[in-house]
Design a protein around this motif. Structure first.
Motif, mmCIF file in Angstrom:
data_model
loop_
_atom_site.group_PDB
_atom_site.id
_atom_site.type_symbol
_atom_site.label_atom_id
_atom_site.label_comp_id
_atom_site.label_asym_id
_atom_site.label_seq_id
_atom_site.Cartn_x
_atom_site.Cartn_y
_atom_site.Cartn_z
ATOM 1 N N GLY A 23 0.904 -1.118 0.035
ATOM 2 C CA GLY A 23 0.009 0.004 -0.098
ATOM 3 C C GLY A 23 0.721 1.355 0.132
ATOM 4 O O GLY A 23 0.473 2.310 -0.789
ATOM 5 N N LEU A 24 1.879 1.353 0.851
ATOM 6 C CA LEU A 24 2.625 2.585 0.865
ATOM 7 C C LEU A 24 3.719 2.786 -0.409
ATOM 8 O O LEU A 24 3.948 4.064 -0.698
ATOM 9 C CB LEU A 24 3.779 2.479 2.031
ATOM 10 N N LYS A 25 3.907 1.830 -1.249
ATOM 11 C CA LYS A 25 4.455 2.266 -2.513
ATOM 12 C C LYS A 25 3.694 3.020 -3.477
ATOM 13 O O LYS A 25 4.108 3.501 -4.372
ATOM 14 C CB LYS A 25 4.798 0.739 -3.240
ATOM 15 N N GLY A 26 2.485 3.092 -3.334
ATOM 16 C CA GLY A 26 1.518 4.044 -4.103
ATOM 17 C C GLY A 26 1.124 3.155 -5.313
ATOM 18 O O GLY A 26 1.411 2.012 -5.487
ATOM 19 N N MET A 27 0.802 4.216 -6.329
ATOM 20 C CA MET A 27 0.554 3.492 -7.773
ATOM 21 C C MET A 27 1.747 3.392 -8.598
ATOM 22 O O MET A 27 2.777 3.827 -8.199
ATOM 23 C CB MET A 27 -0.363 4.641 -8.341
ATOM 24 N N SER A 28 1.786 2.544 -9.666
ATOM 25 C CA SER A 28 2.897 2.473 -10.640
ATOM 26 C C SER A 28 2.590 3.365 -11.713
ATOM 27 O O SER A 28 1.505 3.591 -12.274
ATOM 28 C CB SER A 28 2.937 1.167 -10.771
ATOM 29 N N ILE A 29 3.700 3.750 -12.380
ATOM 30 C CA ILE A 29 3.648 4.440 -13.593
ATOM 31 C C ILE A 29 3.036 3.507 -14.588
ATOM 32 O O ILE A 29 2.117 3.948 -15.578
ATOM 33 C CB ILE A 29 4.936 5.046 -14.265
ATOM 34 N N VAL A 30 3.678 1.997 -14.620
ATOM 35 C CA VAL A 30 3.022 1.043 -15.465
ATOM 36 C C VAL A 30 2.687 -0.168 -14.789
ATOM 37 O O VAL A 30 3.510 -0.448 -14.010
ATOM 38 C CB VAL A 30 4.173 0.612 -16.406
ATOM 39 N N ALA A 31 1.521 -0.421 -14.560
ATOM 40 C CA ALA A 31 1.013 -1.575 -13.857
ATOM 41 C C ALA A 31 0.569 -2.537 -15.064
ATOM 42 O O ALA A 31 -0.507 -2.447 -15.634
ATOM 43 C CB ALA A 31 -0.313 -1.092 -13.206
ATOM 44 N N LEU A 32 1.209 -3.732 -14.969
ATOM 45 C CA LEU A 32 0.977 -4.802 -15.813
ATOM 46 C C LEU A 32 1.562 -6.096 -15.236
ATOM 47 O O LEU A 32 2.771 -6.061 -15.013
ATOM 48 C CB LEU A 32 1.389 -4.435 -17.109
ATOM 49 N N PRO A 33 0.610 -7.072 -14.967
ATOM 50 C CA PRO A 33 -0.682 -7.321 -15.045
ATOM 51 C C PRO A 33 -1.269 -6.298 -14.043
ATOM 52 O O PRO A 33 -0.711 -5.875 -13.100
ATOM 53 C CB PRO A 33 -0.828 -8.609 -14.619
ATOM 54 N N ASN A 34 -2.493 -5.854 -14.133
ATOM 55 C CA ASN A 34 -3.163 -5.175 -13.006
ATOM 56 C C ASN A 34 -4.548 -5.904 -12.793
ATOM 57 O O ASN A 34 -4.863 -6.875 -13.165
ATOM 58 C CB ASN A 34 -3.402 -3.685 -13.541
ATOM 59 N N LEU A 38 7.423 12.109 0.683
ATOM 60 C CA LEU A 38 6.593 11.115 0.436
ATOM 61 C C LEU A 38 6.541 10.611 -0.908
ATOM 62 O O LEU A 38 6.579 9.345 -0.920
ATOM 63 C CB LEU A 38 5.281 11.562 1.081
ATOM 64 N N TRP A 39 6.673 11.286 -1.862
ATOM 65 C CA TRP A 39 6.778 10.909 -3.358
ATOM 66 C C TRP A 39 8.234 10.027 -3.579
ATOM 67 O O TRP A 39 7.913 8.694 -4.068
ATOM 68 C CB TRP A 39 6.740 11.909 -4.181
ATOM 69 N N ARG A 40 9.120 10.356 -2.901
ATOM 70 C CA ARG A 40 10.420 9.588 -3.204
ATOM 71 C C ARG A 40 10.346 8.509 -2.163
ATOM 72 O O ARG A 40 10.900 7.377 -2.621
ATOM 73 C CB ARG A 40 11.648 10.504 -2.729
ATOM 74 N N THR A 41 9.689 8.434 -1.020
ATOM 75 C CA THR A 41 9.652 7.426 -0.212
ATOM 76 C C THR A 41 8.688 6.185 -1.163
ATOM 77 O O THR A 41 9.218 5.004 -0.941
ATOM 78 C CB THR A 41 8.833 7.640 1.131
ATOM 79 N N ALA A 42 7.762 6.637 -1.624
ATOM 80 C CA ALA A 42 7.091 5.601 -2.491
ATOM 81 C C ALA A 42 7.653 4.963 -3.562
ATOM 82 O O ALA A 42 7.726 3.890 -3.500
ATOM 83 C CB ALA A 42 5.618 6.442 -3.092
ATOM 84 N N GLN A 43 8.537 5.710 -4.191
ATOM 85 C CA GLN A 43 9.412 5.404 -5.316
ATOM 86 C C GLN A 43 10.265 4.270 -4.786
ATOM 87 O O GLN A 43 10.435 3.352 -5.396
ATOM 88 C CB GLN A 43 10.275 6.617 -5.798
ATOM 89 N N THR A 44 11.052 4.816 -3.803
ATOM 90 C CA THR A 44 12.066 3.811 -2.900
ATOM 91 C C THR A 44 11.399 2.349 -2.626
ATOM 92 O O THR A 44 11.798 1.329 -2.891
ATOM 93 C CB THR A 44 12.918 4.206 -1.755
ATOM 94 N N LEU A 45 10.308 2.438 -2.026
ATOM 95 C CA LEU A 45 9.507 1.487 -1.761
ATOM 96 C C LEU A 45 8.901 0.425 -2.504
ATOM 97 O O LEU A 45 8.823 -0.652 -2.524
ATOM 98 C CB LEU A 45 8.324 1.837 -0.653
ATOM 99 N N ALA A 46 8.452 1.203 -3.946
ATOM 100 C CA ALA A 46 8.012 0.372 -5.023
ATOM 101 C C ALA A 46 9.320 -0.446 -5.535
ATOM 102 O O ALA A 46 8.991 -1.687 -5.808
ATOM 103 C CB ALA A 46 7.680 1.345 -6.110
ATOM 104 N N ALA A 47 10.405 0.005 -5.432
ATOM 105 C CA ALA A 47 11.537 -0.754 -5.803
ATOM 106 C C ALA A 47 11.892 -2.056 -4.817
ATOM 107 O O ALA A 47 12.137 -3.098 -5.215
ATOM 108 C CB ALA A 47 12.760 -0.260 -6.000
ATOM 109 N N ASP A 48 11.646 -1.806 -3.447
ATOM 110 C CA ASP A 48 11.804 -2.511 -2.449
ATOM 111 C C ASP A 48 10.825 -3.725 -2.763
ATOM 112 O O ASP A 48 10.908 -4.789 -2.572
ATOM 113 C CB ASP A 48 11.754 -2.179 -1.055
ATOM 114 N N GLU A 49 9.523 -3.498 -2.829
ATOM 115 C CA GLU A 49 8.393 -4.223 -2.882
ATOM 116 C C GLU A 49 8.664 -5.327 -4.491
ATOM 117 O O GLU A 49 8.488 -6.230 -4.076
ATOM 118 C CB GLU A 49 7.363 -3.528 -3.184
ATOM 119 N N GLU A 50 9.166 -4.477 -5.181
ATOM 120 C CA GLU A 50 9.411 -5.347 -6.392
ATOM 121 C C GLU A 50 10.426 -6.472 -6.248
ATOM 122 O O GLU A 50 10.448 -7.785 -6.797
ATOM 123 C CB GLU A 50 10.073 -4.337 -7.646
ATOM 124 N N MET A 51 11.693 -6.040 -5.340
ATOM 125 C CA MET A 51 12.477 -7.288 -4.946
ATOM 126 C C MET A 51 11.852 -8.332 -4.238
ATOM 127 O O MET A 51 12.476 -9.462 -4.388
ATOM 128 C CB MET A 51 13.666 -6.409 -4.138
#
Lengths: 488, 488
Positions: free
Chosen positions: A144-155, A221-234
């Protein structure tokens, strides 16, 4: 500045351009007007989609306006209309949530019909920050914290049509400026000012309040989301790997984990494996609540004596040998090949005699003279073979499943009976096999629980002349009995 | 309730009890009074430590009071005193941050001197939530959002003495209730009400404000921290594994990554590997800012033409072949065994003749008749061997390092010269070898850049009678030349 930034992002998303049209959701407000203008300037093949939520008096006029914008630009416009309040009520959703669901459903229905390359929506960096805070306040994890993605596939709406958000790195202020510079005339949605809507209150009250702690808080906050999205991907990647090692069976409504592998994972990994399992077993469930996950992880660490736990959302966990089943109540689990009686059946068995059970099982009773028995009979260690005193039995025997309150007096227990249900747990009979497990009754007394013990009442003693040898066995040509026989 | 919960947590931390004393930081407020009481009831061997921050008029009286509490309980009390404002000013810290640093330093200094088993502090679940929000508002990643740990080992102050927080799951309200029930009389620190302190404002304004969005927000945030901590642990484990595969060399002030392995990792992993590298190369740096990390990750994806980037914090990244160095300015990197001239040297070379260079290198010049040359001389592809027209040289040759503004006219370039610095970049000479790279001068003209090309001015043509054969080579008994020769 905004234009070239968004152009760059789109080049990253579509490095070799578009071969099919792009559906763009246009409300007519500043964000979607800006995105439409940029996509059109870049020469992408576009189709405008506008959903009339029917929530405000201006809604029809706005739909007309979006239609006019498309006409002026020479772009096809698809107009849809939905009854948001009715949908909200039916599905127990807030108005905002209902509008969101209907909007995406509309966009993707169109995209699938048309065979679009992607669906573009105009969420901004401010939307990103607001979404993140909304999740945080409601309670969330990394996803939830990672926010939305620029590209979401699959969604959530498609496996192969991407949902893209090219403005996700652009601030609302820049977008408004862009609209002014380009002489666009976006609709000013008055409901955006209405702070009785949760998100609007977040936008107009919470974020400015947080800026009193750190004027750069939105950026932070925007940057945090950005960093967390990469963490979530990992993490998702790591989970995918372990999932492959850990999940040995998967089918409609169930998944089976290798318990020894699962229990060796870190708590965090177990939580994620369980969540992923639940997503697959119950694709409808949106948010799995904290307690459910913690109960599941607690069960993995320390399975109850029953090897079973019921979970919210109509699911359960069931440990059988090294197999941990995560399943919905309605799922039919494979490997159901234990000795079982057809529902409610009660079958007579003469001695000697034999009856057939499903899945190649058979129950056979032979009669022998005591003197013909091998000397070693008292050391029978095969729980699926029993030696009973013929003189103590009342024929015919009855084979049927357990009934509530059944009690049993196992061999060697002289003064009392135990509850059959307790005995089955202790004997580790697979939970889901218990209710149809074949039991041997003489008169109203259980004389043998196959797989466990004979009754003390029919034990062979000095008075026994003839011995009934019973055997529950499976024909060798039938596939080997699964889990239970190996792990029991 | 609180008592048994904390007892359970302590049993998890010390399953076999304590063999050495536990230092407990006691301010005298409700949290530390409660923790002291519980630890004492559990019979742990305790030593109380109290740091007088000298910030408030009551400070001395409070220190006396803590001393008295210890006396009453029969527990040794260590009192310390520090000048917090002076330390804050010296180290450019806020008063709160300075107090925090001095407090932990004091506790661990005592713990190390005494040989304590652990240091216990009384942070509550509310402190956890406030810490999380503080990090979030300032800008953070997962490591900040996960908040504090119940057990931190290693921690910033010790490798082997754990920092423990047994009250981290207990809410302030429960703690205050406990103090009342146990008839404890904690000090009411008035500065806790002073909202000019950042944390107090968070506590008394922000959290209650967030509760207007979700009355359960504190619980939600606490759980988020809990979940994120497990995620962070998983990620750190994953990073540790990749670090082992990826880092080929590490020493004081530097670390060398295998570039091909690094570049194949996800962005999130690269960020974490870089952060970890920076933590090791510059252990003093506390927070690595977002821009520095993004610049580093950008460089990994697309190393500049210079294969070099300078980073904040006195560090740089340098790509040499498949080796990416992360190093501090003052670090001495290993493998410095390219052909190099001793600082500032200019050495004469006769023809024929030979000079020795450090690390087993030598530069040799032979003279042969043109007719003795093999027919294939024009296809010399060894960049460390050169064939020059003797008639066009002015002897003796001069071997020296480059000078600012040096230019060079490579073989085949007829009408202009190029900057030597550009040429060295294009020729991929290792950056840190460039400034002392041996160059061959005739008069004031560079006639050969070993490893790259000869000058067009000394090319062999129809007029050439005698040929100078030059060779820069390394004695075979010296360890093989590293990276550059393999990757160049």
């Amino acid at each position: 500045m905004l234009y070239s930034q968004v152009e760059y992002i789109l080049q990253q998303i579509f490095p070799s351009g578009l071969t099919k049209p792009l559906i763009i959701g246009v409300s007519g407000g500043p964000d979607s007007s800006c995105l439409l203008d940029i996509l059109n300037r870049l020469g992408y093949p576009l189709i405008i989609a506008h959903l009339n939520h029917g929530l405000r008096v201006e809604a029809d006029a706005e739909a007309d306006l979006v239609g006019q914008v498309g006409k002026n630009l020479g772009i096809k416009v698809i107009l849809g209309k939905e009854d948001v309040p009715a949908f909200a009520q039916q599905n127990k959703l807030s108005i905002e949530e209902a509008a969101r669901v209907l909007r995406y459903r509309f966009l993707f229905t169109q995209a699938i019909q048309i065979g679009a390359q992607a669906v573009a929506v105009a969420h901004s960096a401010d939307d990103q920050v607001e979404t993140m805070m909304m999740h945080l306040l409601r309670g969330t994890g990394l996803s939830g914290l990672k926010g939305m993605s620029i590209v979401a596939l699959p969604n959530s709406w498609s496996e192969d049509i991407a949902l893209i958000r090219p403005l996700l790195s652009s601030w609302r202020q820049e977008i408004v400026q862009y609209c002014q510079d380009r002489d666009l005339h976006p609709i000013q949605d008055k409901s955006n000012q209405d702070t009785s809507y949760y998100r609007n209150r977040l936008r107009h009250e919470l974020i400015p309040y947080l800026e009193s702690y750190n004027p750069q808080v939105r950026k932070a906050l925007w940057r945090t989301a950005q960093t967390l999205a990469a963490d979530e991907e990992m993490l998702e990647e790591a989970v995918g790997k372990v999932w492959g090692e850990c999940v040995v069976d998967e089918g409609p409504g169930y998944a089976a984990f290798r318990y020894t592998v699962l229990v060796g994972q870190s708590k965090g990994m177990q939580r994620r494996l369980f969540r992923q399992g639940l997503n697959r077993v119950k694709p409808g469930l949106r948010d799995v609540d904290y307690e459910t996950v913690e109960r599941a992880v607690g069960f993995i660490a320390n399975p109850a004596r029953t090897a079973y736990i019921s979970l919210s959302g109509g699911c359960y966990l069931l440990l059988e040998g090294d197999r941990l089943w995560l399943a919905g109540w309605d799922a039919y689990l494979p490997g159901f090949e234990w000795p079982q009686l057809p529902g409610g059946a009660a079958i007579s068995l003469d001695v000697p005699g034999e009856i057939e059970l499903p899945h190649g099982w058979s129950l056979k009773a032979d009669l022998v003279c005591r003197s013909d028995l091998p000397r070693s009979f008292s050391t029978n260690t095969d729980a699926f073979t029993a030696w009973l005193s013929f003189e103590r039995l009342k024929l015919p025997l009855l084979i049927r499943a357990r009934r509530p309150g059944d009690r049993f007096q196992p061999l060697g227990m002289l003064d009392r009976k135990v509850k059959l249900s307790d005995l089955m747990i202790n004997a580790k009979l697979p939970r889901r096999a218990r209710s149809a497990w074949p039991l041997v009754y003489s008169d109203e007394t259980i004389v043998w629980v196959p797989g466990h013990a004979i009754s003390n009442a029919v034990r062979i003693d000095e008075d026994t002349q003839q011995v009934v040898i019973m055997r529950l066995h499976r024909r060798p040509d039938v596939e080997e009995m699964s889990d239970f026989s190996r792990s029991g």
